[in-house]
Enzyme design. Structure first.
Site, short mmCIF file in Angstrom:
data_model
loop_
_atom_site.label_atom_id
_atom_site.label_comp_id
_atom_site.label_asym_id
_atom_site.label_seq_id
_atom_site.Cartn_x
_atom_site.Cartn_y
_atom_site.Cartn_z
N HIS A 27 39.03 89.31 -45.40
CA HIS A 27 37.83 89.19 -46.23
C HIS A 27 36.58 89.70 -45.50
CE1 HIS A 27 39.89 85.90 -48.87
NE2 HIS A 27 40.29 87.11 -49.16
N CYS B 178 16.23 103.49 -46.87
CA CYS B 178 16.40 104.39 -48.02
C CYS B 178 16.09 103.68 -49.34
CB CYS B 178 17.83 104.95 -48.04
SG CYS B 178 19.08 103.82 -48.69
P1 NAD Z 1 39.36 76.34 -49.01
O1 NAD Z 1 38.05 75.66 -48.84
O2 NAD Z 1 39.78 76.70 -50.38
O3 NAD Z 1 40.50 75.39 -48.40
C1 NAD Z 1 40.36 74.81 -47.13
C2 NAD Z 1 41.53 73.86 -46.92
O4 NAD Z 1 41.45 73.39 -45.60
C3 NAD Z 1 41.45 72.64 -47.85
O5 NAD Z 1 42.68 72.51 -48.55
C4 NAD Z 1 41.21 71.46 -46.89
O6 NAD Z 1 41.99 70.34 -47.23
C5 NAD Z 1 41.69 72.01 -45.56
N1 NAD Z 1 40.94 71.50 -44.42
C6 NAD Z 1 39.60 71.55 -44.22
N2 NAD Z 1 39.28 71.05 -43.01
C7 NAD Z 1 40.45 70.65 -42.45
C8 NAD Z 1 40.79 70.05 -41.20
N3 NAD Z 1 39.84 69.75 -40.29
N4 NAD Z 1 42.09 69.76 -40.94
C9 NAD Z 1 43.05 70.05 -41.88
N5 NAD Z 1 42.80 70.64 -43.05
C10 NAD Z 1 41.51 70.93 -43.34
O7 NAD Z 1 39.39 77.59 -48.03
P2 NAD Z 1 40.29 78.92 -48.06
O8 NAD Z 1 41.65 78.62 -48.56
O9 NAD Z 1 40.11 79.56 -46.76
O10 NAD Z 1 39.61 79.83 -49.18
C11 NAD Z 1 38.21 79.94 -49.25
C12 NAD Z 1 37.61 81.33 -49.09
O11 NAD Z 1 36.33 81.12 -48.57
C13 NAD Z 1 38.27 82.22 -48.09
O12 NAD Z 1 38.46 83.42 -48.71
C14 NAD Z 1 37.27 82.42 -46.95
O13 NAD Z 1 36.97 83.80 -46.81
C15 NAD Z 1 36.00 81.83 -47.41
N6 NAD Z 1 35.38 80.87 -46.46
C16 NAD Z 1 35.26 81.19 -45.14
C17 NAD Z 1 34.68 80.31 -44.26
C18 NAD Z 1 34.59 80.70 -42.80
O14 NAD Z 1 34.58 81.88 -42.49
N7 NAD Z 1 34.57 79.73 -41.90
C19 NAD Z 1 34.19 79.09 -44.71
C20 NAD Z 1 34.30 78.79 -46.07
C21 NAD Z 1 34.90 79.70 -46.95
#
Ligand code: NAD
Length: 266
Positions: free
Chosen positions: A136, A170
């Site tokens: 991403h 630009c």
């Molecule tokens: P999501 O928020 O949909 O899912 C995150 C998952 O992680 C959840 O199911 C949650 O239960 C779990 N989780 C969170 N903290 C946790 C922990 N400490 N221990 C165990 N489990 C934990 O995120 P996704 O599936 O990555 O999709 C979201 C989109 O958002 C992605 O495409 C990403 O690019 C973007 N995103 C990126 C960031 C970043 O770069 N740090 C942050 C937020 C969103």
């Protein structure tokens, strides 16, 4: 009320089961030859970056359609930049946590080929992972939509502070190099697809597996006979496909794995 003794037995049982899970995880990693990690926002919440769909997730406070689509960037750039630059600042200050470090160490020891990540925060590289496929994109640079000139995050942040948007000399807007909803994925996704098609293990961490087409990597691995391990606090739609599901705090899991790896190395 539960008797005190019963509580202790529950805790002991929980610990024994947890160690059994770590044992199985390490067993799978030992056996694999072409293993990859696949990470989501959950690996960075212990670094203080909120995820999207967890209990403190951003989608509970913001409407993704308003702030995370290419349409939002084009039609309401001030609102887009005010939401995103605040998040990018958070990412810029964040430090890698145990989960990032565990994955870097697993790569260093040859248990994993690298990390495929949906995250845009750059923390896997900062932790020492060498092969990182950022499907991403990442938040550290931006590209002018008019002339294609590249800019650093620092520059964009300053422009946004002063003018509310990041605009190139630009005249066109500079878009952060992250994939927004409604945009094509990066070429890194094609590479990730190929790697997952050939991998023998996919270790999924901290993703709700609800963002497409990224989530499709999991059934792809399963279809091709790879071992699938899913470590996440909440259930995911692909838990049934997994050989091992580890439910709980990722930082705790990482600390235990790092301890086991340390013992192995001595
Ligand atoms: P999501 O928020 O949909 O899912 C995150 C998952 O992680 C959840 O199911 C949650 O239960 C779990 N989780 C969170 N903290 C946790 C922990 N400490 N221990 C165990 N489990 C934990 O995120 P996704 O599936 O990555 O999709 C979201 C989109 O958002 C992605 O495409 C990403 O690019 C973007 N995103 C990126 C960031 C970043 O770069 N740090 C942050 C937020 C969103």
């Amino acid at each position: 009320m539960q008797p005190k003794g019963a509580f202790h037995i529950t805790v002991i049982l929980h610990n024994v089961l947890a160690s059994a899970e770590i044992g199985r995880l390490l067993g799978y990693l030992h056996k694999s030859r072409r293993g990859w990690a696949f990470t989501g926002a959950g690996v960075s919440t212990p670094s203080g970056i909120p995820d999207f769909r967890g209990p403190d997730g951003l989608w509970r406070k913001y409407d993704p359609e308003r702030v995370s689509t290419i349409e939002a960037f084009e039609k309401r750039p001030e609102e887009f930049f005010s939401f995103w630059m605040h998040r990018f600042e958070l990412m810029r200050k964040a430090e890698p946590n145990e989960v990032h470090r565990m994955l870097a160490r697993l790569e260093e020891l040859g248990y994993l080929k690298g990390v495929i990540t949906q995250n845009i925060d750059g923390l896997h590289r900062k932790a020492g992972s060498k092969t990182v496929l950022e499907i991403h994109g990442n938040a550290w640079t931006g590209t002018c939509r008019g002339c294609g000139r590249k800019y650093e995050l620092e520059w964009m942040a300053e422009r946004v502070r002063e003018e509310g948007v990041a605009r190139c000399g630009c005249g066109a807007l500079v878009k952060p190099d992250v994939v927004l909803f409604g945009e094509q994925l990066t070429p890194a996704f094609d590479r990730a697809w190929e790697e997952v098609r050939r991998c023998d293990l996919l270790f999924v961490l901290g993703s709700s597996l609800q963002v497409w087409p990224a989530a499709e990597l999991v059934p792809l691995a399963a279809r091709n006979g790879a071992t699938v391990i899913i470590a996440n606090r909440d259930p995911t739609p692909y838990d049934d496909l997994a050989d091992l599901v580890i439910r709980g705090e990722l930082a705790e899991l990482a600390r235990k794995v790092l301890r086991c790896l340390e013992k192995e190395g001595t």
